[in-house]
Design an enzyme around this catalytic site. Sequence first.
Site, PDB file in Angstrom:
ATOM      1  N   SER A 102      -0.075   0.994  -2.199  1.00 43.94           N
ATOM      2  CA  SER A 102       0.442   1.227  -3.333  1.00 43.94           C
ATOM      3  C   SER A 102       0.613   2.895  -3.669  1.00 43.94           C
ATOM      4  CB  SER A 102      -0.531   0.764  -4.419  1.00 43.94           C
ATOM      5  OG  SER A 102      -0.439   1.584  -5.837  1.00 43.94           O
ATOM      6  N   TYR A 130      -9.253   0.030  -7.399  1.00 48.16           N
ATOM      7  CA  TYR A 130      -8.017  -0.300  -6.878  1.00 48.16           C
ATOM      8  C   TYR A 130      -7.726   0.756  -5.849  1.00 48.16           C
ATOM      9  CZ  TYR A 130      -2.926  -1.476  -6.924  1.00 48.16           C
ATOM     10  OH  TYR A 130      -1.854  -2.010  -6.537  1.00 48.16           O
TER      11      TYR A 130
END
Length: 259
Positions: free
Chosen positions: A147, A160
């Site tokens: 990501s 995350y």
Amino acid sequence: MKGGPGMSVLDAQTAVVTGAGSGLGRAIAMGLARAGARLVIMELSPASGAATAEAIRAAGGDAIAMAVDVGDPGAVREAFGSIAGTRLDILVNCAGISRIGDDVPDVADEDWSDSLAVLQSAVFYCMREASKIMIRQRSGSIVNIASIRGFSPMPGRIVYSPAKAAVIMMTRTAAGELARSGVRVNAVAPGFMKTPMHDEQVAAGVFDEGHYLEAIPMGRFGLPDEVAKAVRFLCSDDASYITGACLVVDGGLTSVAIG
């Protein structure tokens, strides 16, 4: 389910995609199937995994689904052991979990441990088992879905971003180790993609869609199939001299200061 001229051809190749029951994983599995690959879908939800496999078969492709908790090393070992007698050409690690929004003081132990298990440890477990098969073959391609938050931090993503940063570094480390065995390892780092998870986060007030639409230079959110095309490229012979790379698919968001 094979594509027309210009598409990467993966005929007779076997691909494992984790987290392919919905969103990016489903789009990636469908894209690889359209390019001719036989799909093995490893998904926590038996129903959603089976639905993706059925959609691929209905379109003329070849797919099976396996219910696997990729955060459990024993379950991963067993799943890959069941296919160890056949070729494994592609692994795409796409299983995900969304435990974002809380600042550091408010993060629950369970959210931290669950996020690391699925977003980081699962990638390692699957790479470890897949690489054993690929090393014996002296060929293979692994693509890990990272990501932009793995290198571009954002408040509310303490559980995350570190895991996605680890995925990028594991990709580079594994690429250096496995290259001499004919195995390539790359990553794809999506930005804001229009997926069910994205819609859930918007509904929960995690972020403001309008703010990011203004910030993204291309002026729109990405589509799952755009990530799928990047993955398909990295799995194909067109990327035969690419390993250790992280391909960013974010509409230019991380090319500007905001975001």
